[in-house]
Design an enzyme around this catalytic site. Structure first.
Site, mmCIF file in Angstrom:
data_model
loop_
_atom_site.group_PDB
_atom_site.id
_atom_site.type_symbol
_atom_site.label_atom_id
_atom_site.label_comp_id
_atom_site.label_asym_id
_atom_site.label_seq_id
_atom_site.Cartn_x
_atom_site.Cartn_y
_atom_site.Cartn_z
ATOM 1 N N HIS A 311 0.854 -1.195 0.000
ATOM 2 C CA HIS A 311 0.000 0.000 0.000
ATOM 3 C C HIS A 311 0.884 1.236 0.000
ATOM 4 O O HIS A 311 1.952 1.248 0.622
ATOM 5 C CB HIS A 311 -0.896 0.022 1.254
ATOM 6 C CG HIS A 311 -2.084 0.912 1.118
ATOM 7 N ND1 HIS A 311 -2.012 2.266 1.356
ATOM 8 C CD2 HIS A 311 -3.347 0.653 0.724
ATOM 9 C CE1 HIS A 311 -3.212 2.799 1.142
ATOM 10 N NE2 HIS A 311 -4.034 1.845 0.747
ATOM 11 N N ASP A 368 -8.026 -5.161 -0.219
ATOM 12 C CA ASP A 368 -8.456 -6.042 -1.318
ATOM 13 C C ASP A 368 -8.093 -7.499 -1.100
ATOM 14 O O ASP A 368 -8.565 -8.362 -1.845
ATOM 15 C CB ASP A 368 -7.828 -5.547 -2.638
ATOM 16 C CG ASP A 368 -8.417 -4.213 -3.053
ATOM 17 O OD1 ASP A 368 -7.648 -3.262 -3.255
ATOM 18 O OD2 ASP A 368 -9.650 -4.123 -3.125
HETATM 19 C C1 SDX Z 1 -6.257 0.084 -2.946
HETATM 20 O O1 SDX Z 1 -4.384 4.522 -1.989
HETATM 21 C C2 SDX Z 1 -5.391 3.932 -1.372
HETATM 22 O O2 SDX Z 1 -5.820 4.342 -0.334
HETATM 23 C C3 SDX Z 1 -6.001 2.750 -2.116
HETATM 24 C C4 SDX Z 1 -7.023 1.908 -1.372
HETATM 25 C C5 SDX Z 1 -8.288 2.686 -1.111
HETATM 26 O O3 SDX Z 1 -8.996 2.315 -0.168
HETATM 27 O O4 SDX Z 1 -8.612 3.581 -1.931
HETATM 28 O O5 SDX Z 1 -6.463 1.459 -0.132
HETATM 29 C C6 SDX Z 1 -7.415 0.689 -2.198
HETATM 30 O O6 SDX Z 1 -6.022 0.444 -4.079
HETATM 31 C C7 SDX Z 1 -5.387 -0.923 -2.246
HETATM 32 C C8 SDX Z 1 -4.169 -1.380 -3.113
HETATM 33 C C9 SDX Z 1 -4.644 -2.478 -4.048
HETATM 34 N N1 SDX Z 1 -3.540 -2.878 -4.995
HETATM 35 C C10 SDX Z 1 -2.909 -4.030 -4.873
HETATM 36 O O7 SDX Z 1 -3.094 -4.862 -3.978
HETATM 37 C C11 SDX Z 1 -1.913 -4.312 -6.007
HETATM 38 C C12 SDX Z 1 -0.600 -4.889 -5.428
HETATM 39 N N2 SDX Z 1 0.081 -3.828 -4.723
HETATM 40 C C13 SDX Z 1 1.011 -3.015 -5.422
HETATM 41 O O8 SDX Z 1 1.015 -2.990 -6.767
HETATM 42 C C14 SDX Z 1 1.504 -1.792 -4.664
HETATM 43 O O9 SDX Z 1 1.794 -2.201 -3.401
HETATM 44 C C15 SDX Z 1 0.617 -0.577 -4.643
HETATM 45 C C16 SDX Z 1 0.197 -0.160 -6.017
HETATM 46 C C17 SDX Z 1 -0.597 -0.810 -3.814
HETATM 47 C C18 SDX Z 1 1.422 0.560 -4.021
HETATM 48 O O10 SDX Z 1 2.449 0.844 -4.888
HETATM 49 P P1 SDX Z 1 3.585 1.924 -4.546
HETATM 50 O O11 SDX Z 1 3.334 2.599 -3.255
HETATM 51 O O12 SDX Z 1 3.786 2.770 -5.756
HETATM 52 O O13 SDX Z 1 4.806 1.011 -4.293
HETATM 53 P P2 SDX Z 1 5.769 0.433 -5.451
HETATM 54 O O14 SDX Z 1 4.931 -0.175 -6.551
HETATM 55 O O15 SDX Z 1 6.756 1.493 -5.797
HETATM 56 O O16 SDX Z 1 6.493 -0.770 -4.675
HETATM 57 C C19 SDX Z 1 7.535 -0.482 -3.730
HETATM 58 C C20 SDX Z 1 8.361 -1.765 -3.716
HETATM 59 C C21 SDX Z 1 8.796 -2.223 -5.111
HETATM 60 O O17 SDX Z 1 9.970 -2.982 -4.917
HETATM 61 P P3 SDX Z 1 11.427 -2.252 -5.232
HETATM 62 O O18 SDX Z 1 11.501 -2.019 -6.725
HETATM 63 O O19 SDX Z 1 11.454 -0.953 -4.437
HETATM 64 O O20 SDX Z 1 12.447 -3.251 -4.720
HETATM 65 O O21 SDX Z 1 7.572 -2.839 -3.186
HETATM 66 C C22 SDX Z 1 7.404 -3.843 -4.185
HETATM 67 C C23 SDX Z 1 7.723 -3.206 -5.526
HETATM 68 O O22 SDX Z 1 8.209 -4.192 -6.430
HETATM 69 N N3 SDX Z 1 5.997 -4.251 -4.125
HETATM 70 C C24 SDX Z 1 5.550 -5.492 -4.265
HETATM 71 C C25 SDX Z 1 4.163 -5.410 -4.078
HETATM 72 N N4 SDX Z 1 3.806 -4.143 -3.842
HETATM 73 C C26 SDX Z 1 4.948 -3.428 -3.875
HETATM 74 N N5 SDX Z 1 6.187 -6.651 -4.536
HETATM 75 C C27 SDX Z 1 5.418 -7.767 -4.603
HETATM 76 N N6 SDX Z 1 4.070 -7.772 -4.425
HETATM 77 C C28 SDX Z 1 3.424 -6.615 -4.174
HETATM 78 N N7 SDX Z 1 2.104 -6.617 -4.000
#
Ligand code: SDX
Length: 434
Positions: A311, A368
């Protein structure tokens, strides 16, 4: 409206560059959060800030929802999500978000009556749904239907019309959702029934047919109401920021919310709940182990992500996920449905929370991760999961839009950029291009 505690401005932050320095005001919110106010930065230095995804940028002051991502705190108008989940109802929470205070018994009674008596869609909407392909995903259908409300209720900006538009959006979203589902399975739409409460009405419109009545199980109705409460608002997330941005051009409420529905559809946002179930089903079908899947999610060369984990704000357990995890067991037990999806989800969580990659990246279950397990256990089709999210988020989108419209600081949202393209060059006639 809730007492708007105007954040105080304190001694500034000094920016020094090329021998010059500028002191910018620092704003402190009611929960102690601080921000450097950069509104004068470009005028005084010619420079802008750069923050792709706005991860470090506040877009507004807001008194609606507070999140502490490090502590896993979520409050709507100061009330902890756990208290609201346990004691409140979705329509009470909707009133709270819209008006800033819990409703009196009379206020809630009137609001419930108004919402109940606006659930019908104009009969011409049947032609709208008939025009949609049977296999259309319900999210673009919902976005288009909400946008089309602006053609039936024109000029929603006057005081009276705006109040009606707010009630209509909350009232009609379940009807739009259920009608799009019925259309997709070739069944006739079921009219809403004023004798039913909000969640029961939705369940009946989804699962009753002209040939067979549907008796709503109170446990399921309560679970739907809980899910709607948990999704009702979440400060400046992607879809809410979209609603604010579109509304900042003074586009009407229906158009702004329609844009928010489209933003929510993305798999990184509200679309994640559907992706979580697809992920769990893939693990179950391939007889793959949770360990194998998690290794792929950690692999930099693999685009696999553990959907429902991570998140932008929560760097600890999303409090909504904790509540939903508990509710999963209750619903699955009541439905006597297979707990295979829940078992796999809990196994993934158990391993991930001990794995250095997830711990070091502060990746925890978000809202989610378990919501889809509950929807599936209730028999709600997978492509309806994100529409359920939109139904819950409706009062939050509206409350944030109203706050934006009433904020004297609001300007049309128009970010800047750092240009990296070609510098000036002369036009080359075709004859000289070869
Ligand atoms: C919602 O914003 C809100 O409030 C949203 C929400 C709401 O109520 O409105 O809470 C609802 O959208 C919840 C999120 C649902 N999405 C997911 O579950 C999709 C999986 N999660 C990710 O794609 C990610 O965690 C996000 C999109 C939620 C957040 O992305 P960020 O903050 O931009 O973080 P990032 O993508 O830059 O990741 C940071 C690091 C990366 O690794 P590095 O390159 O730094 O080594 O964490 C890793 C990413 O690869 N990472 C994950 C991961 N999420 C982040 N690795 C594996 N699995 C994951 N799920």
């Amino acid at each position: 409206m809730a007492p708007q505690t105007t954040p105080e401005t304190q001694a500034g932050a000094t920016l020094s560059l090329d021998g010059k320095s500028l002191t910018l005001p620092v704003v402190r919110g009611s929960e102690g959060e601080t921000a450097v106010d950069v509104q004068q930065l470009r005028a005084k230095t010619g420079m802008i800030t750069l923050d792709p995804g706005f991860a470090n940028t506040g877009s507004c002051r807001s008194a609606i929802t507070f999140i502490d991502g490090e502590k896993g705190i979520l409050r709507y108008r100061g009330y902890p999500i756990d208290d609201l989940a346990q004691h409140s109802s979705f329509l009470e929470v909707a009133w709270l978000l819209l008006h800033g205070a819990l409703p009196t018994r009379a206020e809630l009674g009137t609001f419930t009556h108004d919402v109940t008596h606006h659930t019908l869609l104009h009969e011409d909407f049947d032609r709208f749904f008939d025009a949609m392909p049977k296999d259309a995903h319900p999210m673009p259908v919902a976005a288009a239907a909400v946008g089309a409300l602006a053609t039936y209720y024109q000029d929603p900006e006057t005081e009276d019309n705006l109040r009606d538009a707010i009630v209509r959006l909350i009232a009609k979203m379940p009807t739009i959702a259920a009608y799009s589902y019925k259309h997709s399975i070739g069944q006739p739409s079921m009219y809403p029934q004023n004798r039913l409460d909000y969640a029961s009405n939705f369940l009946r419109m989804m699962f009753a047919t002209p040939c067979e009545e549907y008796e709503v199980d109170p446990t399921l109705a309560r679970a739907i109401d809980l899910l709607l409460i948990l999704h009702a608002d979440h400060e400046q997330n992607c879809s809410t920021s979209t609603v604010r941005m579109v509304g900042s051009s003074r586009a009407n409420l229906f158009a702004s919310v329609s844009a928010g529905i489209s933003a929510l559809w993305g798999p990184l946002h509200g679309g994640a709940n559907q992706k979580v179930i697809e992920m769990l089903e893939r693990i179950a079908a391939e007889e793959g182990s949770a360990e194998v899947f998690l290794n792929r999610a950690k692999d930099k060369n693999d685009t696999t992500r553990l959907m429902g984990f991570g998140h932008r704000v929560y760097k600890s357990y999303d409090p909504r996920a904790a509540i939903l995890k508990k509710a999963c067991g209750e619903v699955i037990g009541r439905m006597k449905s297979a707990s295979r999806m829940l078992d796999i989800a809990m196994r993934l969580e158990e391993i991930a929370l001990k794995d250095d990659y997830f711990v070091s990246h502060k990746l925890y279950p978000n809202v989610d991760f378990y919501s889809g397990v509950i929807y599936k256990a209730m028999g709600i089709p997978m492509n309806m999961f994100t529409v359920m999210f939109a139904m819950g988020r409706m009062p939050g989108w509206i409350a944030q839009w109203l706050e934006m419209r009433n904020d004297p600081d609001t300007k049309i949202a128009r970010p800047r950029q750092i240009y990296t393209g070609a510098t000036q060059r002369a036009y080359v006639p075709m004859a000289k291009r070869g």
